[in-house]
Design a protein around this motif. Sequence first.
Motif, PDB file in Angstrom:
ATOM      1  N   MET A  11       0.987  -1.427  -0.081  1.00 55.96           N
ATOM      2  CA  MET A  11       0.081   0.175   0.059  1.00 55.96           C
ATOM      3  C   MET A  11       0.832   1.041   0.076  1.00 55.96           C
ATOM      4  SD  MET A  11      -3.228  -0.806  -0.004  1.00 55.96           S
ATOM      5  CE  MET A  11      -4.299   0.251   0.800  1.00 55.96           C
ATOM      6  N   THR A  12       1.830   1.181  -0.739  1.00 57.62           N
ATOM      7  CA  THR A  12       2.716   2.434  -0.739  1.00 57.62           C
ATOM      8  C   THR A  12       2.940   3.085  -2.218  1.00 57.62           C
ATOM      9  OG1 THR A  12       4.704   1.012  -0.968  1.00 57.62           O
ATOM     10  CG2 THR A  12       4.335   1.825   1.307  1.00 57.62           C
ATOM     11  N   GLY A  13       2.013   2.516  -3.158  1.00 62.76           N
ATOM     12  CA  GLY A  13       2.277   2.999  -4.310  1.00 62.76           C
ATOM     13  C   GLY A  13       1.259   4.475  -4.736  1.00 62.76           C
ATOM     14  N   PRO A  14       1.662   5.180  -5.564  1.00 61.79           N
ATOM     15  CA  PRO A  14       1.075   6.472  -5.997  1.00 61.79           C
ATOM     16  C   PRO A  14      -0.547   6.220  -5.914  1.00 61.79           C
ATOM     17  CG  PRO A  14       2.113   5.582  -8.192  1.00 61.79           C
ATOM     18  CD  PRO A  14       2.485   4.834  -6.966  1.00 61.79           C
ATOM     19  N   ARG A  15      -0.949   5.307  -6.168  1.00 56.89           N
ATOM     20  CA  ARG A  15      -2.458   5.088  -6.317  1.00 56.89           C
ATOM     21  C   ARG A  15      -3.149   4.428  -4.992  1.00 56.89           C
ATOM     22  NH1 ARG A  15      -3.806   3.280 -12.626  1.00 56.89           N
ATOM     23  NH2 ARG A  15      -2.482   5.135 -13.580  1.00 56.89           N
ATOM     24  N   ASP A  16      -2.438   4.094  -4.111  1.00 53.60           N
ATOM     25  CA  ASP A  16      -2.767   3.626  -2.908  1.00 53.60           C
ATOM     26  C   ASP A  16      -3.569   4.449  -2.054  1.00 53.60           C
ATOM     27  OD1 ASP A  16      -2.585   0.698  -3.742  1.00 53.60           O
ATOM     28  OD2 ASP A  16      -0.416   0.966  -3.255  1.00 53.60           O
ATOM     29  N   ALA A  17      -4.199   4.159  -1.138  1.00 54.38           N
ATOM     30  CA  ALA A  17      -4.784   5.123  -0.226  1.00 54.38           C
ATOM     31  C   ALA A  17      -3.542   5.452   0.846  1.00 54.38           C
ATOM     32  CB  ALA A  17      -5.850   4.434   0.641  1.00 54.38           C
ATOM     33  N   LYS A  18      -3.499   6.798   1.062  1.00 51.77           N
ATOM     34  CA  LYS A  18      -2.388   7.332   1.698  1.00 51.77           C
ATOM     35  C   LYS A  18      -1.954   6.766   2.948  1.00 51.77           C
ATOM     36  CE  LYS A  18      -3.528  11.390   1.153  1.00 51.77           C
ATOM     37  NZ  LYS A  18      -3.234  13.099   1.279  1.00 51.77           N
ATOM     38  N   PHE A  19      -3.065   6.705   3.899  1.00 54.90           N
ATOM     39  CA  PHE A  19      -3.098   6.058   5.253  1.00 54.90           C
ATOM     40  C   PHE A  19      -3.550   4.855   5.596  1.00 54.90           C
ATOM     41  CE2 PHE A  19      -3.795  10.817   5.609  1.00 54.90           C
ATOM     42  CZ  PHE A  19      -2.691  11.193   5.475  1.00 54.90           C
ATOM     43  N   ASP A  20      -3.897   3.874   4.778  1.00 52.52           N
ATOM     44  CA  ASP A  20      -4.188   2.584   4.636  1.00 52.52           C
ATOM     45  C   ASP A  20      -3.137   1.610   4.861  1.00 52.52           C
ATOM     46  OD1 ASP A  20      -6.952   3.058   5.206  1.00 52.52           O
ATOM     47  OD2 ASP A  20      -7.124   2.500   3.184  1.00 52.52           O
ATOM     48  N   PHE A  21      -3.232   0.379   5.404  1.00 54.85           N
ATOM     49  CA  PHE A  21      -2.103  -0.718   5.605  1.00 54.85           C
ATOM     50  C   PHE A  21      -2.599  -1.821   4.698  1.00 54.85           C
ATOM     51  CE2 PHE A  21      -1.701   2.335   9.116  1.00 54.85           C
ATOM     52  CZ  PHE A  21      -0.530   2.603   8.862  1.00 54.85           C
ATOM     53  N   SER A  22      -1.556  -2.796   4.488  1.00 57.88           N
ATOM     54  CA  SER A  22      -1.533  -3.824   3.915  1.00 57.88           C
ATOM     55  C   SER A  22      -0.482  -4.907   4.425  1.00 57.88           C
ATOM     56  CB  SER A  22      -2.070  -4.083   2.466  1.00 57.88           C
ATOM     57  OG  SER A  22      -2.097  -5.366   1.758  1.00 57.88           O
ATOM     58  N   PHE A  23      -0.742  -5.793   5.096  1.00 64.24           N
ATOM     59  CA  PHE A  23       0.450  -6.723   5.194  1.00 64.24           C
ATOM     60  C   PHE A  23       0.157  -8.331   4.884  1.00 64.24           C
ATOM     61  CE2 PHE A  23       0.595  -3.297   8.613  1.00 64.24           C
ATOM     62  CZ  PHE A  23       1.866  -2.881   8.324  1.00 64.24           C
ATOM     63  N   SER A  24      -0.913  -8.785   4.147  1.00 65.47           N
ATOM     64  CA  SER A  24      -0.983  -9.805   3.768  1.00 65.47           C
ATOM     65  C   SER A  24       0.074 -10.231   2.628  1.00 65.47           C
ATOM     66  CB  SER A  24      -2.453 -10.117   2.996  1.00 65.47           C
ATOM     67  OG  SER A  24      -2.666 -11.250   2.592  1.00 65.47           O
TER      68      SER A  24
END
Length: 348
Positions: A208-221
């Motif tokens: 979740m660190t790409g330019p189109r990803d939500a700025k403050f959301d996370f993903s660890f899966s």
Amino acid sequence: MPRIIMGIESSCDETGVGLVRLHDDNTVELLADEVASSVDQHARFGGVVPEVASRAHLEAMVPTVERAFAKAGLKLSDVDAIAVTAGPGLAGALLVGVAAAKAYAAALDIPLYGVNHLAGHIAVDTLQHGPLPERCLALLVSGGHTQLLLVDDIASEITELGSTVDDAAGEAYDKVARVLGLPYPGGPPIDKAAKNGDGAAIAFPRGMTGPRDAKFDFSFSGLKTAVARWVEGAERRGEDIPVDDVAASFQEAVADVLTMKAIRAAKEHGVDTLVISGGVAANSRLSELAAERCAEAGITLRVPRPRLCTDNGAMIAALGAHVVAAGRPRASLDFSANPALPVQIVSI
């Protein structure tokens, strides 16, 4: 105004009872913090079993209350109000704590407050570092939750800026530990192994660190899966698994994303204080990297001591004290636990 507040926590696998004193200047003093954990009963399953946790709470509740009062040198009759975790958490586990709190409140004829477990993780910091600033940012990182929260008033106004879209950070630690043959829960053994490893040895992805990803959301899966695939590949090639390097590289990826997004959120919302809380806040690399990046950004970092980071009754008592000080209404004795209670609802 109530002065001695008892807090009861039973949202997952720890039975926590805390006692605090609310002073005239609204500062909160910790008097006792007793915890009974059933984690050993869940270890062979690789995760928390709700029915086992509920039964453990039933067995541990009264003894834990008794230990807390003995530690504080107080009697039940000294308590002015009771706060209890109303949610979120495991339904059966929550019900045990709520039922106990209602019984004590009814027997003592004192006010009862149903409070939010997640807000409690933030409020507990005030037991160590004093009152929160008028506005701060909280990074809540635990086995079940990874959230960025804007805190305007710990007793009534918390806004979620972002959260995990899949696995929480702590959950990813548990799953990666299993892949590496490390014990449950996975946080401490991975942290220990990582101290002897190279965090730059393996380039694991930053979710979740790409330019189109939500700025403050996370993903660890995806990160968890990447670690598993890397280990499987090494095993197929007949290579020894460098557990320390894998642990360090995984941990570096987690800490990198958490701190990067927290600093970004603080800057964008004009906040100069960051509180990191929840069980994963005890992780050494997360604290270290957060301290480095906060210093560079001119942001004050607050992290409770490890004992206060994990689930405990002190955090619920502390939040209860802030709710009482703010004059929030008490709960009725017929309120229900809410396993999905949103963080925006601090008390019910």
